[in-house]
Write an enzyme that holds these catalytic residues in place. Structure first.
Site, PDB file in Angstrom:
ATOM      1  N   SER A 174       0.823  -1.202   0.000  1.00 38.60           N
ATOM      2  CA  SER A 174       0.000   0.000   0.000  1.00 38.60           C
ATOM      3  C   SER A 174       0.867   1.266   0.000  1.00 38.60           C
ATOM      4  CB  SER A 174      -0.928  -0.059   1.226  1.00 38.60           C
ATOM      5  OG  SER A 174      -1.996   0.822   1.075  1.00 38.60           O
ATOM      6  N   ASP A 180      -9.658  -4.402  -6.051  1.00 34.81           N
ATOM      7  CA  ASP A 180      -9.045  -3.694  -4.922  1.00 34.81           C
ATOM      8  C   ASP A 180      -9.705  -2.319  -4.808  1.00 34.81           C
ATOM      9  OD1 ASP A 180      -7.504  -2.225  -3.177  1.00 34.81           O
ATOM     10  OD2 ASP A 180      -5.579  -2.938  -3.964  1.00 34.81           O
ATOM     11  N   HIS A 192      -7.434  -5.562  -0.855  1.00 31.76           N
ATOM     12  CA  HIS A 192      -6.243  -4.728  -0.852  1.00 31.76           C
ATOM     13  C   HIS A 192      -5.065  -5.407  -0.151  1.00 31.76           C
ATOM     14  CE1 HIS A 192      -4.036  -1.029  -1.236  1.00 31.76           C
ATOM     15  NE2 HIS A 192      -3.936  -0.839   0.059  1.00 31.76           N
TER      16      HIS A 192
END
Lengths: 667, 271
Positions: free
Chosen positions: B94, B216, B244
């Site tokens: 991320s 996602d 995610h």
């Protein structure tokens, strides 16, 4: 048959029986089940009623996150999903659903993972609570909290502003008091001046405390990182408080670990504040015995030192039930103590907060009637290879080079600090730890000056000086012996002078004053001392002079006031201009004198004429006049020129200091 | 305070190529628990918590330093320096994907590979660029964090119950992973979701892998494509895993994709 029996009978007959299906569909909470990838595979009627969806719109078609607000989707992916996968369950996560009519519905949800025998997640089971009311309530609470915090913060800011406003005129009062002390005063005036000095400085301490605390509260304090010398820091603190300890006849010790490096990286100002606070508290609450500051190295990893800092006393102590309260703002251990000892009760709270900034915590051990011990741990890096900013000194570095001085002082910390300065000035020195050794050493001869602490073991400073003065050697009767004392009062009481001391220097040491004093008293020993210069001393002899015979004042700010016509802004601006001019001229004057350049000196004097008149600077005018005549005469010696240079410089500094306190006032 | 304490660094004691794992917003190093052990066989794995998360030193938090992702990238470099790491395989999830990109731009010679899991250089839509969110979405998300951080919610229960000094008292009652300081987390969220590192991507020279999940909601497929297009010589793997966090939901697929990328590269270097 009683009512209870009736109910039992109907329960047994199954009248209240509810099918599991009915319970699932119409429970007062939403149920959904999802595949591990979030796809909805089962949903109850309550959930459908709340959101407005038809069952077939959801089953196998929507992933749970798609029903959330955009904000909720981010939280779902960054918090909910990872948590569920890591710990197998999630409790009370707050999210918002978007209903079919676009209304949002605040919910709290709990989820569990159902796994097969091999531990592979099969599906997730989620219960959903309607959190509309709860959220409103929470929002109110949060709002109330935010408001309370804002009010507290704006109060702290207000307090900071007011304290700041009070501090400006108070600074001017203390500065003016200091200057007044340099002029000739009658005994009575000196007494009043002392009261003025103590009261204004304790008021200043108080205001500074409040200002510090409110700055911390308003979140406006951060730590600096710069190299400092821990021994020097401790010496400053011990000397700064020595007068109070002496007055109460307490022993004030500083124990320093040898392993402590010469340089540490940190915020010496804030550390000093913490230590000063703890030490002055200890002195305040101790009636007899001692106060001890200890810095001990507990561990060292590479360049990081763990230092145990401890301040212990033999004072009144704190009872266990009062221990928790002492760190609170505005709180002293008890009402009686506040009444008896005074103070804001902010000191410990400030220290605690400053320590929090250091990532440390204060501990306290105490026994009522036996004493208290405050300690904390600091982790600091060494700054071994970093230079310390050279301490500010107006003294010309080389003028005292070659002098020989004896330092009689039992405190290691003071010896350390003083000898550092002596080295810096190129002065040769010997050190002894008691009066008996001082007398022996002086007998051997060869010293130009002695610095003598008053309180020493074996033979104290008074006795040692008396002994030296009674020795047959005539030169020793003339030898300048300067008393080191924390208390100016002691000097004024006359017992020190009666013992034969030439002068005294107060703790904490003002190195400029020390330097000038040493220059003054050593030039006296030279043949044919220039008489008038002795009358222009760095430290004006404190003999009271009857007011009728008092000389003209050294300077006056009346002319400046007159020109400003009561406008504080004009006054500050004038002060700044004048200050600037003096600062510009000061080095030029020094070099003209050092070079013996009479014509240059004459020109500078002419340039200064207006300023001298504006400030009625009698003392500086006189010093300049003597300088001019010395440069014109054939008898000028290095020592005389040096002495007159210092006199001129000192008067310049006095004016600069007086002007600075006006120029720096803000409006 | 040492770097290793500050970032709660857990380092494996073995002589092998270092693999440094960086967690994203909302979690801590725990999120690598299904992936890192597999690589511990043939790499020297290093895990850490960003300041403000997990077991990091909260007192080291500084709003100025951590006011941009560069502050976090500096921490990564400090860890590398402290442990004398060279030829690092950096694995960032991320927001830490971009933190890794910044670190690799600062000291390119230190990194041999970047593995970017669910990267996004910019979360806000901008003209043709499909970040996925409007500024309004982000503002609402930042506001709603209070509901979970300050309200009666599990994540923050220990703080509310007045045991901030003894989190273990709250641990039984609450979600025990990924606890975070609410104020720091809110600031981190703001810094993360308002960052824009699109201009940095073309400067990267480190060989990199983009792992893109299906569905996602944070970093959509188009964003992964964008990252791949702008990172010279990068590889894009579109995973079957959804959501995610493939490192948690599909560790096996994640490990396989990483190994394929690292293995292939190694062969190329050899030939």
């Amino acid at each position: 048959m009683s009512r209870v029996d009736e109910e039992r009978t109907s329960f047994e007959e199954g009248q209240f029986e509810e099918s599991a299906e009915e319970l699932y569909e119409h429970a007062p909470c939403g149920y959904i089940s999802t595949r591990p990838d979030g796809l909805i595979i089962k949903v109850n009627q309550t959930f459908l009623d709340w959101t407005g969806y038809q069952r077939e719109e959801l089953l196998g078609r929507k992933r749970f996150y798609e029903l959330l607000t955009m904000a909720g989707r981010i939280y779902h992916e960054t918090h909910y999903a990872p948590l569920l996968q890591m710990q197998g369950f999630v409790r009370e996560i707050a999210l918002e659903l978007v209903c079919t009519d676009r209304r949002t519905l605040p919910i709290l949800l709990n989820s569990v993972q159902k796994k097969d025998a091999a531990g592979t997640p099969l599906y997730h089971r989620t219960t959903i609570f309607n959190a509309t009311d709860r959220k409103l309530y929470e929002r109110e609470l949060l709002l109330a909290r935010k408001k309370a915090e804002q009010v507290a913060q704006s109060k702290a800011i207000l307090l900071a502003t007011i304290s700041h406003e009070i501090r400006n005129p108070l600074n001017a009062i203390t500065a003016a008091t200091r200057l007044l002390g340099m002029t000739a005063l009658s005994e009575k005036q000196e007494k009043y001046l002392r009261i003025l000095a103590t009261s204004s400085s304790s008021l200043l301490d108080l205001v500074n405390d409040i200002l510090d605390w409110s700055k911390i509260e308003a979140g406006k304090i951060s730590l600096e990182q710069r190299p400092f010398d821990p021994r020097e820091l401790l010496s400053g603190i011990v000397n700064g408080l020595a007068a109070r300890a002496e007055e109460k006849k307490l022993l004030l010790h500083a124990n320093l670990d040898e392993k402590l490096p010469a340089r540490l990286l940190g915020d010496p100002v804030k550390l000093g504040q913490i230590l000063t606070n703890l030490t002055s508290n200890a002195i305040k609450f101790t009636e007899s015995g001692s106060v001890t500051l200890t810095l001990a190295v507990r561990a060292q990893h590479d360049d990081e030192f763990t230092v145990d800092v401890r301040v212990s006393d033999t004072g009144i102590g704190i009872s266990p039930d009062q221990l928790a309260a002492i760190f609170e703002e505005y709180t002293q251990a008890s009402y009686d103590i506040g009444m008896k000892y005074g103070g804001t009760g902010l000191g410990l709270s400030i220290s605690r907060k400053l320590l929090e900034l250091h990532g440390s915590k204060m501990s306290v051990e105490s026994v009522v009637g036996q004493g208290s011990s405050f300690s904390f741990e600091l982790r600091l890096k060494t700054g071994e290879n970093l230079p310390i900013e050279a301490p500010r000194s107006a003294a010309p570095e080389q003028a005292l080079r070659g002098l020989r001085v004896l330092l009689a002082e039992d405190s290691e910390v003071n010896t350390y600090v003083l000898t550092r300065w002596l080295e810096r000035w190129g002065i040769a020195f010997d050190t002894v730890q008691n009066g008996r050794m001082a007398v022996e050493q002086v007998r051997k001869g060869g010293y130009d000056l002695v610095l003598m602490d008053l309180h020493m073991p074996e033979l104290n400073g008074y006795e040692a000086t008396r002994t030296i003065r009674q020795l047959p050697d005539e030169r020793l009767r003339q030898l300048p012996i300067i008393a080191i004392s924390a208390s100016a009062r002691i000097w004024q009481q006359g017992s020190v002078r009666a013992s034969g001391f030439t002068d005294f220097i107060g703790k904490p040491f003002d190195t400029d004053v020390l330097y000038r004093m040493m220059a003054l008293h050593t030039s006296r020993e030279l043949p044919n001392p220039p008489e008038p210069l002795v009358q222009e001393p760095a430290h004006r002899p404190p003999e009271p002079i009857a007011s009728s015979t008092a000389p003209a004042p050294d300077f006056s700010l009346a002319g400046l006031e007159q020109r400003a016509a009561g406008d504080p802004q004009v006054r500050a601006a004038l002060a700044r201009l004048t200050l600037h001019e003096l600062e510009q001229t000061r080095p030029a004057l020094r070099s003209a004198l050092a070079a013996g350049a009479a014509d240059k000196l004459e020109r500078l004097c002419q340039e200064l004429e207006g300023t001298l008149r504006l400030l009625d600077a009698n003392a500086l005018t006189a010093a300049l006049r003597r300088a001019k005549s010395l440069l014109a005469s054939r008898q000028r010696t290095h020592a005389r020129v040096q002495a007159v240079t210092l006199a001129v410089d000192w008067e310049m500094e006095t004016l600069i200091e007086a002007l600075a306190s006006i120029a720096n006032q803000d409006f | 305070m040492g770097v290793l304490t500050r970032n709660n660094v857990k380092v494996q004691d073995q002589d092998a190529q270092p693999m440094l794992f960086a967690h994203g917003f909302g979690c801590d190093q725990n999120m690598w628990r299904f992936v890192a052990p597999d690589f511990a066989r043939d790499y020297r794995t290093i895990l850490f918590d960003h300041v403000g998360a997990g077991g990091s030193e909260l007192s080291a938090y500084n709003r100025t330093k951590y006011g941009t992702l560069r502050g976090y990238a500096d921490d990564v470099l400090e860890i590398c320096r402290e442990l004398h790491l060279e030829q690092v395989v950096f694995v960032g999830h991320s927001v830490s994907a971009m933190i890794g990109v910044l670190a690799a731009l600062e000291e390119p010679e230190r990194f041999s590979r970047l593995v970017l899991v669910g990267p996004s250089p910019c979360y806000i839509n901008d003209g043709e660029y499909p970040g996925g969110f409007t500024p309004m979405d982000i503002e609402q998300m930042l506001e709603s964090l209070d509901d979970n951080y300050l309200g009666w919610s599990s994540t923050m229960a220990p703080m509310i119950m007045g045991n901030p000094d003894r989190p273990e008292l709250g641990a039984e009652l609450t979600n025990s992973f990924c606890r975070t300081h609410p104020e720091i987390a809110k600031h981190f969220a703001r810094v993360t979701f308002l960052s824009d590192n699109r201009a940095d991507l073309p400067k990267v020279r480190t060989p990199s892998l983009v792992l893109q999940c299906s569905n996602d909601p944070i970093a959509a497929h188009a964003v992964g494509e964008y990252v791949h297009r702008h990172l010279a010589g990068s590889e894009l793997v579109l995973m079957k895993a959804t959501g995610h966090c493939p490192n948690l939901s599909a560790p096996a697929e994640t490990i396989a994709a990483m190994r394929a990328f690292l293995g292939v590269r190694a062969n190329r270097v050899a030939s």
